[in-house]
Design an enzyme around this catalytic site. Structure first.
Site, PDB file in Angstrom:
ATOM      1  CG  HIS A  51      -5.660  -2.597   0.731  1.00 57.10           C
ATOM      2  ND1 HIS A  51      -5.148  -2.200  -0.495  1.00 57.10           N
ATOM      3  CD2 HIS A  51      -5.013  -1.843   1.667  1.00 57.10           C
ATOM      4  CE1 HIS A  51      -4.245  -1.254  -0.303  1.00 57.10           C
ATOM      5  NE2 HIS A  51      -4.128  -1.027   0.992  1.00 57.10           N
TER       6      HIS A  51
ATOM      7  CB  SER B  78      -0.972  -0.041   1.177  1.00 61.69           C
ATOM      8  OG  SER B  78      -1.994   0.921   1.022  1.00 61.69           O
TER       9      SER B  78
ATOM     10  CG  ASP C 143      -7.256  -2.996  -2.856  1.00 56.78           C
ATOM     11  OD1 ASP C 143      -7.853  -2.230  -2.075  1.00 56.78           O
ATOM     12  OD2 ASP C 143      -6.016  -3.152  -2.839  1.00 56.78           O
TER      13      ASP C 143
END
Length: 259
Positions: free
Chosen positions: A241, A98, A213
């Site tokens: 995610h 991320s 996601d």
């Protein structure tokens, strides 16, 4: 083992260093607003397979010091560089999740990829992070009701079912960060872009991204794949995610095969 590395005067980062004598080294950079602990299900397995696994908590997060400043891609990338220099790491794989993926990209672009032989981008928040609308919502909640914000992050993070105890563990991990650093990184994700950085990546790159996601859309992984030369994209069909947990067996296998 865990220890601290000084990255600037008065700022020490926590480093979890598992199996220092391993044959190959993987440096893990966590996502917002978490810590190295998010990679527990890699650290459980990979060191026993002979890998040295290093988890770094960013400034302001996890067990690291929490100064009031330094929350931009340049400084966070430089912090990673200071740890790499201190540990004299060479020929390692850099794996970022991320926002950690975005920091990894900036590190390679800013430091000419020093020491990195391969790059793994996991649900990376690049070349852009949050939309203005999403960022402003998170920013307001962070400054007024951070536990509510973290609960919303937890609820939207995973595609697969998570138990109540797991949800609580994940929730508490996010609250270990300081409120000011949590907010500052939201602003960074809203305002800073990494388009030009992508052109500077030349190492083999593995892009791993869940097709469900809700935090960073899968389309961004496709864009990374198009713009980073020598990259390959592997979609995770049953992940949101968090493919490092939701499909951890597949994730760990792909990671070791790539390295």
């Amino acid at each position: 083992m865990g220890y601290f590395v000084t990255v600037e005067s008065g700022v020490n980062l926590y480093v979890e260093d598992i199996n220092p004598g391993g044959n190959k080294t993987i440096v893990f950079i966590h996502g917002w607003p978490l810590s190295h602990k998010q990679f527990e299900y890699q650290f459980d397995v990979l060191p026993a397979m002979g890998y040295r696994c290093i988890g770094i908590d960013w400034r302001g997060f996890g067990n690291s010091d929490k100064p009031m400043n330094g929350y931009n891609y340049d400084r966070l990338a430089d912090d990673i560089g200071s740890v790499i220099d201190a540990l004299q790491l060479k020929n390692f794989t850099l794996a970022g999740h991320s926002t950690g993926g975005a920091i990894a990209i900036r590190y390679i672009a800013r430091h000419n990829g020093y020491g990195v032989s391969k790059l793994v981008l996991i649900s990376a928040a690049a070349p852009v992070g949050f939309t203005t609308e999403t960022a402003n919502k998170f920013l307001k909640e962070t400054l007024n009701d951070r536990p509510k914000m973290m609960q919303e992050v937890t609820d939207s993070f995973f595609f697969q079912y998570i138990t109540g105890p797991f949800s609580n563990w994940f929730f508490q991990m996010g609250l270990q960060a300081a409120g000011w650093s949590t907010a500052a990184v939201v602003v960074m994700l809203r305002d800073e872009k990494l388009y030009t950085d992508l052109l500077k990546i030349s190492v083999p790159t593995l892009i791993l991204h869940g097709i469900h996601d809700k935090v960073i859309p899968f389309a961004q992984a496709q864009e990374l794949n198009q713009k980073i030369k020598n990259s390959q994209l592997v979609p995770f069909q049953y992940s949101g995610h968090g493919p490092f947990w939701e499909e951890r067996d597949k994730f760990n296998q792909l990671l070791t095969q790539f390295i």
